[in-house]
Write a protein that holds these residues in place. Structure first.
Motif, PDB file in Angstrom:
ATOM      1  N   LEU A 183      -7.147 -57.036 -72.433  1.00 50.63           N
ATOM      2  CA  LEU A 183      -7.633 -57.080 -71.066  1.00 50.63           C
ATOM      3  C   LEU A 183      -8.291 -55.737 -70.740  1.00 50.63           C
ATOM      4  CD1 LEU A 183      -4.468 -58.747 -69.499  1.00 50.63           C
ATOM      5  CD2 LEU A 183      -6.637 -59.875 -69.977  1.00 50.63           C
ATOM      6  N   PRO A 184      -9.166 -55.687 -69.721  1.00 50.46           N
ATOM      7  CA  PRO A 184      -9.877 -54.439 -69.421  1.00 50.46           C
ATOM      8  C   PRO A 184      -8.974 -53.231 -69.194  1.00 50.46           C
ATOM      9  CG  PRO A 184     -10.872 -56.273 -68.239  1.00 50.46           C
ATOM     10  CD  PRO A 184      -9.634 -56.804 -68.902  1.00 50.46           C
ATOM     11  N   HIS A 185      -7.774 -53.436 -68.624  1.00 52.85           N
ATOM     12  CA  HIS A 185      -6.901 -52.293 -68.327  1.00 52.85           C
ATOM     13  C   HIS A 185      -6.044 -51.889 -69.531  1.00 52.85           C
ATOM     14  CE1 HIS A 185      -4.165 -55.714 -67.738  1.00 52.85           C
ATOM     15  NE2 HIS A 185      -3.181 -54.868 -67.972  1.00 52.85           N
ATOM     16  N   MET A 186      -6.229 -52.543 -70.666  1.00 52.32           N
ATOM     17  CA  MET A 186      -5.380 -52.271 -71.826  1.00 52.32           C
ATOM     18  C   MET A 186      -6.060 -51.396 -72.874  1.00 52.32           C
ATOM     19  SD  MET A 186      -3.322 -55.841 -72.464  1.00 52.32           S
ATOM     20  CE  MET A 186      -2.033 -56.373 -71.334  1.00 52.32           C
ATOM     21  N   PHE A 187      -7.068 -50.620 -72.467  1.00 46.56           N
ATOM     22  CA  PHE A 187      -7.734 -49.749 -73.430  1.00 46.56           C
ATOM     23  C   PHE A 187      -6.902 -48.515 -73.753  1.00 46.56           C
ATOM     24  CE2 PHE A 187     -11.284 -52.453 -73.198  1.00 46.56           C
ATOM     25  CZ  PHE A 187     -12.177 -52.085 -74.194  1.00 46.56           C
ATOM     26  N   GLY A 188      -5.721 -48.393 -73.156  1.00 55.23           N
ATOM     27  CA  GLY A 188      -4.814 -47.302 -73.511  1.00 55.23           C
ATOM     28  C   GLY A 188      -4.407 -47.352 -74.976  1.00 55.23           C
ATOM     29  N   TYR A 189      -4.401 -48.581 -75.558  1.00 51.39           N
ATOM     30  CA  TYR A 189      -4.087 -48.703 -76.982  1.00 51.39           C
ATOM     31  C   TYR A 189      -5.067 -47.885 -77.816  1.00 51.39           C
ATOM     32  CZ  TYR A 189      -1.106 -52.702 -75.745  1.00 51.39           C
ATOM     33  OH  TYR A 189      -0.137 -53.509 -75.211  1.00 51.39           O
ATOM     34  N   TYR A 190      -6.338 -47.946 -77.447  1.00 50.98           N
ATOM     35  CA  TYR A 190      -7.354 -47.183 -78.155  1.00 50.98           C
ATOM     36  C   TYR A 190      -7.111 -45.692 -77.997  1.00 50.98           C
ATOM     37  CZ  TYR A 190      -9.988 -51.589 -78.363  1.00 50.98           C
ATOM     38  OH  TYR A 190     -10.374 -52.876 -78.613  1.00 50.98           O
ATOM     39  N   ASN A 191      -6.763 -45.294 -76.778  1.00 49.46           N
ATOM     40  CA  ASN A 191      -6.546 -43.873 -76.482  1.00 49.46           C
ATOM     41  C   ASN A 191      -5.435 -43.288 -77.346  1.00 49.46           C
ATOM     42  OD1 ASN A 191      -7.157 -41.514 -75.184  1.00 49.46           O
ATOM     43  ND2 ASN A 191      -6.755 -42.298 -73.130  1.00 49.46           N
ATOM     44  N   ARG A 192      -4.359 -44.041 -77.510  1.00 49.56           N
ATOM     45  CA  ARG A 192      -3.234 -43.551 -78.318  1.00 49.56           C
ATOM     46  C   ARG A 192      -3.651 -43.340 -79.763  1.00 49.56           C
ATOM     47  NH1 ARG A 192       0.126 -48.496 -75.798  1.00 49.56           N
ATOM     48  NH2 ARG A 192       0.117 -47.740 -73.645  1.00 49.56           N
ATOM     49  N   ALA A 193      -4.417 -44.295 -80.299  1.00 46.11           N
ATOM     50  CA  ALA A 193      -4.873 -44.174 -81.680  1.00 46.11           C
ATOM     51  C   ALA A 193      -5.821 -42.995 -81.845  1.00 46.11           C
ATOM     52  CB  ALA A 193      -5.561 -45.463 -82.109  1.00 46.11           C
ATOM     53  N   LEU A 194      -6.753 -42.835 -80.907  1.00 43.20           N
ATOM     54  CA  LEU A 194      -7.739 -41.748 -81.006  1.00 43.20           C
ATOM     55  C   LEU A 194      -7.076 -40.387 -80.858  1.00 43.20           C
ATOM     56  CD1 LEU A 194     -10.682 -43.281 -78.916  1.00 43.20           C
ATOM     57  CD2 LEU A 194     -10.361 -43.279 -81.392  1.00 43.20           C
ATOM     58  N   GLU A 195      -6.078 -40.295 -80.001  1.00 43.50           N
ATOM     59  CA  GLU A 195      -5.364 -39.022 -79.819  1.00 43.50           C
ATOM     60  C   GLU A 195      -4.643 -38.640 -81.108  1.00 43.50           C
ATOM     61  OE1 GLU A 195      -4.303 -35.860 -77.029  1.00 43.50           O
ATOM     62  OE2 GLU A 195      -5.901 -37.325 -77.253  1.00 43.50           O
ATOM     63  N   ALA A 196      -4.037 -39.617 -81.764  1.00 43.88           N
ATOM     64  CA  ALA A 196      -3.346 -39.342 -83.027  1.00 43.88           C
ATOM     65  C   ALA A 196      -4.332 -38.895 -84.106  1.00 43.88           C
ATOM     66  CB  ALA A 196      -2.579 -40.587 -83.484  1.00 43.88           C
ATOM     67  N   LEU A 197      -5.454 -39.601 -84.236  1.00 43.26           N
ATOM     68  CA  LEU A 197      -6.453 -39.248 -85.245  1.00 43.26           C
ATOM     69  C   LEU A 197      -7.068 -37.880 -84.978  1.00 43.26           C
ATOM     70  CD1 LEU A 197      -6.103 -42.212 -86.129  1.00 43.26           C
ATOM     71  CD2 LEU A 197      -8.592 -42.361 -86.360  1.00 43.26           C
ATOM     72  N   SER A 198      -7.167 -37.503 -83.697  1.00 45.28           N
ATOM     73  CA  SER A 198      -7.768 -36.210 -83.344  1.00 45.28           C
ATOM     74  C   SER A 198      -6.916 -35.040 -83.803  1.00 45.28           C
ATOM     75  CB  SER A 198      -7.980 -36.130 -81.822  1.00 45.28           C
ATOM     76  OG  SER A 198      -8.850 -37.141 -81.380  1.00 45.28           O
TER      77      SER A 198
END
Length: 408
Positions: A183-198
């Motif tokens: 859903l549109p408000h569930m892009f936090g999943y992406y944020n968690r992955a990107l923060e870890a990779l960073s």
């Protein structure tokens, strides 16, 4: 209107607290009474076969225990796989009525017995006409979004996976609990992955424990530096159900994905492979047996499978016990509002992190970047966790604190 809305919100809140008892009561109350009545009933059936009361009681216990054991095995591994939940419940109810009904009929006169036998034979046919299908029953037990949606249901011995799809939006449940979703408000999943990779020293070999609805997997696959993503998912039915939808079928066709149907802990015990990043968003820490992948011993196992400057990301539904448990096994921890990062080695400088994060965002469209939003608020490090969870314990294999969450 405001008073009505407040009352509705209050009632929904109370229902959320007690629905875990309401549904089992609805489905299991009658069978529970029947099980309680089975001992005296079986004793009365076997009475007269042998004059020994001891043998009569022992036969009753033997038949009852064997029935319970075989019933559990047949239901879990046969009925649910072949018939589904609704049809399995119907079949068991028919068996229950037949066993108790015909046992009772031997005590009534012949004419009444004949009429009752016809009624007992007619009852299953009547139930078949009025009883809901598996899909209709599951629709009643799950929240269905407004508007026209396509329903996907997969039942089996591992779980019940229920999903609704409309356009690109997906609502998903496993055994009645919401797991993932698109859903549109569930892009936090992406944020968690990107923060870890960073923060990771490298990002070529990734392990994801718990597929959910694939947002974390999709996020890491956007990076051209990622060479392999091992996805360990416990529930075969989840993957079977999601693959019915084109968006998941397409995502899972990426040749960099290796899908493993297994328990995350068992997989790590069997594997000697080391990973640059381990990403976890598997299940609620209060769920039964969740401690298998939320204990100190498990996090030690993860640390042993990380490469130098490797990163662990854990989604959080508990902000005290779980972070403290992670910090007991990792020297360096960062606590955010909805997840935790951990590493055996020191995190890279913020300037390098920001550079990597910007590079990763270049793999997304401007519209997607807006949905992903800014970095999630950082609450503190391992010292912050130590100060704010001093009065709490940690999860160990023998003391699963968060599974008994009513006391914490």
């Amino acid at each position: 209107l405001e008073i009505f809305q407040n009352l509705k919100s209050f009632s929904e809140g109370w229902f959320a607290w007690f629905d875990i008892a309401i549904w089992p009561s609805y489905f299991m109350l009658l069978p529970t009474f029947a099980m309680g009545a089975s001992f005296p009933l079986l004793s009365s059936i076997t009475a007269g076969i042998d004059k020994s009361d001891g043998k009569t009681v022992s036969r009753a216990y033997f038949v009852n225990v064997m029935g319970n054991v075989l019933g559990g095995l047949c239901t879990g591994f046969l009925f649910f796989n072949i018939l589904g939940t609704a049809s399995s419940v119907l079949a068991l109810c028919c068996i229950l009525v037949a066993v108790f009904g015909f046992a009772y009929l031997k005590h009534v006169d012949f004419k009444l017995r004949l009429t009752a036998k016809h009624l007992l034979l007619f009852l299953p046919l009547l139930l078949l006409l009025r009883y809901p299908s598996n899909e209709k029953l599951m629709n009643q037990m799950h929240y269905k979004p407004d508007g026209e949606c396509t329903t996907y249901l997969q039942e089996g011995s591992s779980c019940v996976s229920m999903a609704y799809e409309r356009d690109d939006s997906v609502w998903h449940w496993i055994n009645g609990l919401a797991h993932g979703g698109r859903l549109p408000h569930m892009f936090g999943y992406y944020n968690r992955a990107l923060e870890a990779l960073s923060f990771a020293g490298k990002e070529s070999n990734i392990l994801v424990i718990g597929y959910g609805t694939g947002s974390i997997v999709e996020a890491v696959l956007r990076s051209p530096k990622v060479e392999k993503v091992t996805v360990v998912e416990l529930n075969q039915e989840v993957m079977t159900n999601l693959k019915k939808m084109d968006q998941f079928k397409k995502l899972l066709q990426d040749k960099r994905i290796e899908l493993v149907i297994d328990d995350g802990r068992r997989y790590l015990y069997r594997s000697k492979e080391k990973f640059d990043v381990v990403l976890m968003d598997p299940l609620r820490s209060s769920t039964a047996y969740s401690n298998n992948i939320y204990s100190a011993e498990f996090f030690k196992l993860v640390a042993d499978h990380l490469n130098k400057q490797g990163i662990l990301m854990v989604w959080l539904d508990n902000m005290t016990v779980i972070p403290k448990t992670i910090a007991s096994q990792f020297n360096h921890v960062k606590l955010y509002k909805s997840f935790c990062l951990a590493s055996p080695d020191a995190f890279c400088p913020k300037s390098l992190h920001d550079q990597r994060h910007a590079e990763l965002l270049n793999n997304f469209s401007q519209e997607e970047v807006k949905k992903i939003g800014a970095e999630e608020e950082l609450l503190g490090d391992e010292n912050h966790i130590k100060e704010n969870s001093a009065s709490f314990g940690i999860n160990t294999d023998l003391k699963p604190v968060t599974e008994y969450h009513l006391w914490h």
